[in-house]
Design an enzyme around this catalytic site. Structure first.
Site, PDB file in Angstrom:
ATOM      1  N   ARG B  50       0.852  -1.172   0.000  1.00 49.84           N
ATOM      2  CA  ARG B  50       0.000   0.000   0.000  1.00 49.84           C
ATOM      3  C   ARG B  50       0.894   1.230   0.000  1.00 49.84           C
ATOM      4  O   ARG B  50       1.951   1.241   0.621  1.00 49.84           O
ATOM      5  CB  ARG B  50      -0.863   0.031   1.252  1.00 49.84           C
ATOM      6  CG  ARG B  50      -1.702  -1.197   1.393  1.00 49.84           C
ATOM      7  CD  ARG B  50      -2.457  -1.152   2.710  1.00 49.84           C
ATOM      8  NE  ARG B  50      -3.174  -2.416   2.885  1.00 49.84           N
ATOM      9  CZ  ARG B  50      -4.031  -2.651   3.858  1.00 49.84           C
ATOM     10  NH1 ARG B  50      -4.276  -1.716   4.754  1.00 49.84           N
ATOM     11  NH2 ARG B  50      -4.648  -3.800   3.943  1.00 49.84           N
ATOM     12  N   ASP B  52       0.404   5.380   0.966  1.00 45.16           N
ATOM     13  CA  ASP B  52      -0.569   6.285   1.581  1.00 45.16           C
ATOM     14  C   ASP B  52      -1.027   7.362   0.612  1.00 45.16           C
ATOM     15  O   ASP B  52      -0.416   7.576  -0.431  1.00 45.16           O
ATOM     16  CB  ASP B  52       0.066   6.982   2.792  1.00 45.16           C
ATOM     17  CG  ASP B  52       0.278   6.034   3.945  1.00 45.16           C
ATOM     18  OD1 ASP B  52      -0.585   5.161   4.166  1.00 45.16           O
ATOM     19  OD2 ASP B  52       1.320   6.159   4.631  1.00 45.16           O
ATOM     20  N   TYR B 111      12.420   2.526  -1.281  1.00 49.81           N
ATOM     21  CA  TYR B 111      11.748   3.819  -1.227  1.00 49.81           C
ATOM     22  C   TYR B 111      12.766   4.940  -1.317  1.00 49.81           C
ATOM     23  O   TYR B 111      13.925   4.777  -0.930  1.00 49.81           O
ATOM     24  CB  TYR B 111      10.968   3.976   0.089  1.00 49.81           C
ATOM     25  CG  TYR B 111       9.674   3.201   0.146  1.00 49.81           C
ATOM     26  CD1 TYR B 111       8.479   3.783  -0.263  1.00 49.81           C
ATOM     27  CD2 TYR B 111       9.636   1.887   0.609  1.00 49.81           C
ATOM     28  CE1 TYR B 111       7.286   3.087  -0.208  1.00 49.81           C
ATOM     29  CE2 TYR B 111       8.452   1.174   0.665  1.00 49.81           C
ATOM     30  CZ  TYR B 111       7.270   1.782   0.262  1.00 49.81           C
ATOM     31  OH  TYR B 111       6.089   1.085   0.312  1.00 49.81           O
ATOM     32  N   ARG B 198       8.400   7.503   6.512  1.00 47.72           N
ATOM     33  CA  ARG B 198       8.099   8.904   6.827  1.00 47.72           C
ATOM     34  C   ARG B 198       8.417   9.221   8.299  1.00 47.72           C
ATOM     35  O   ARG B 198       8.791  10.355   8.624  1.00 47.72           O
ATOM     36  CB  ARG B 198       6.633   9.203   6.517  1.00 47.72           C
ATOM     37  CG  ARG B 198       6.354   9.236   5.005  1.00 47.72           C
ATOM     38  CD  ARG B 198       4.873   9.199   4.703  1.00 47.72           C
ATOM     39  NE  ARG B 198       4.163  10.308   5.304  1.00 47.72           N
ATOM     40  CZ  ARG B 198       2.833  10.382   5.420  1.00 47.72           C
ATOM     41  NH1 ARG B 198       2.079   9.395   4.939  1.00 47.72           N
ATOM     42  NH2 ARG B 198       2.275  11.415   5.970  1.00 47.72           N
TER      43      ARG B 198
END
Lengths: 245, 245
Positions: B50, B52, B111, B198
């Site tokens: 997933r 966000d 990422y 994050r």
């Protein structure tokens, strides 16, 4: 009447270009309106160069004159505040001599053209690069580009509506580099003819595709004939990166 | 029932995230609709992970099963055609074994987090990076990041709503590099906890500002306490770059 030098970044997508014009949004008008909102003086900023509709800037330079002697940091913050939500930002504001002219004092202009060489549509970089599907030979493009460096008559790569007095220009840099699917073309000169960078890139793309040999670019230049230019590259891939004084 | 592996790029800005949900636009739903428009089968693509709301992908991976054995090139072009004008594009489509599962077969997820360290608002990169005004010490951030590499209990950097069975994860890469005003953070692991990247970036920013010493990040990790985490970095700077199988 203090003069300020502004360094400006903008996303050209929603604008009809830098230059003010009737019935179309321009960056110049947007900055003028922000200046007026800040201090009540609708001073029209004078830019280093026009950029066409859809062309971006990472470092356009303009000068403004204000009646009051504001600290440069105040001018920067106030204009940025009033520019919102337009995609225009003042990166730097410096006091300048009254003899400084963003256009006429410029010693070099640096442009970048971004190609993304892939079949899939652009989504994250939509409107910010030129997507070209067929595989491009960047080494051949770089070889061809060398034929354009130096002082030449660039009539082949000049828009019909170009207002420059002479088609003679000195091109200091024209480089082509590939990194993965990204091809970056850097072009530097004291000044350029109207549509010169996009015209050169359009012809370089023909070399990249193998439709032209590198030497065909030299022949097109020497022909001094607009009809010998490849189809002009779209505006969305072009960035005014920096102006030197 | 042939299975296909899709590699997907998207601009997360207009989406409530990858995952389908009631009353909010998702990338997953948009791809499902494009599949249905192409071949009449509303197959829900299964993603590697997933993302966000507002998080972007340069290389999300999903698998789909279709009733008919279409050539992969046809599937790719047809889905891309029906995805327009959404900012989602299929970069690659490959036939996959029926045992291939985009989520469970993944060996590593990569990422990237992009910070632009400057005072002026972002305009060309608006919604595509985190603008941080105060000067950040990237070397201190890189030193701090090394404390998080390896196998640890990442409870401090885990969202309260995280559904993972264990907070134990092995972080293979966490690097910080500056290039001009851009600071790029790369993070790689087999899998991450919800909001882990994050959360780590938010704490690294405190180190960059000098509010934390690099060793404070180690202490925060060892505390295994969510309240010791720095304020989470915004979604717009995060990109799912690649998934390895």
């Amino acid at each position: 009447m203090p003069r300020y030098k502004l360094t400006i970044e903008y996303d050209g997508t929603p604008f009809a270009g830098w230059q003010m014009q009737a019935n179309a949004p321009s960056v110049q008008e947007r900055v003028r309106d922000a200046i007026a909102a800040f201090c009540g003086e609708p001073f029209i900023p004078r830019g280093a160069g026009r950029t066409d509709s859809g062309v971006h800037a990472l470092g356009q330079v303009a000068h403004i004159d204000l009646a009051k002697d504001w600290p440069p940091g105040t001018v920067l913050k106030a204009i940025n505040f009033h520019l919102k939500p337009a995609p225009v930002a003042i990166l730097r504001c410096e006091e300048a001599l009254e003899t400084f002219d963003a256009r006429f004092s410029a010693k070099a202009r640096h442009y970048r053209y971004r190609i993304v060489n892939r079949n899939a549509p652009l989504v994250i970089e939509r409107d910010h690069a030129w997507r070209v599907g067929p595989p491009l030979d960047a080494a051949a493009m770089a070889e061809a580009a060398r034929h354009l460096i130096g002082r030449h008559d660039f009539t082949t790569f000049r828009a019909s509506q170009c207002q420059a007095k002479s088609p003679l220009k000195t091109l200091d840099v024209l480089s082509v580099e590939r990194s993965g699917e990204a091809i970056t073309i850097e072009a530097s000169a004291r000044s350029f003819l109207h549509h010169q960078v996009r015209s050169m890139v359009g012809s370089l793309k023909l070399v990249g595709e193998g439709k032209w040999a590198p030497d065909d670019l030299r022949k097109a230049l020497e022909a001094r004939d607009r009809t010998r230019c490849g189809a002009m590259a779209p505006a969305c891939g072009l960035y005014l990166v920096r102006v030197d004084y």
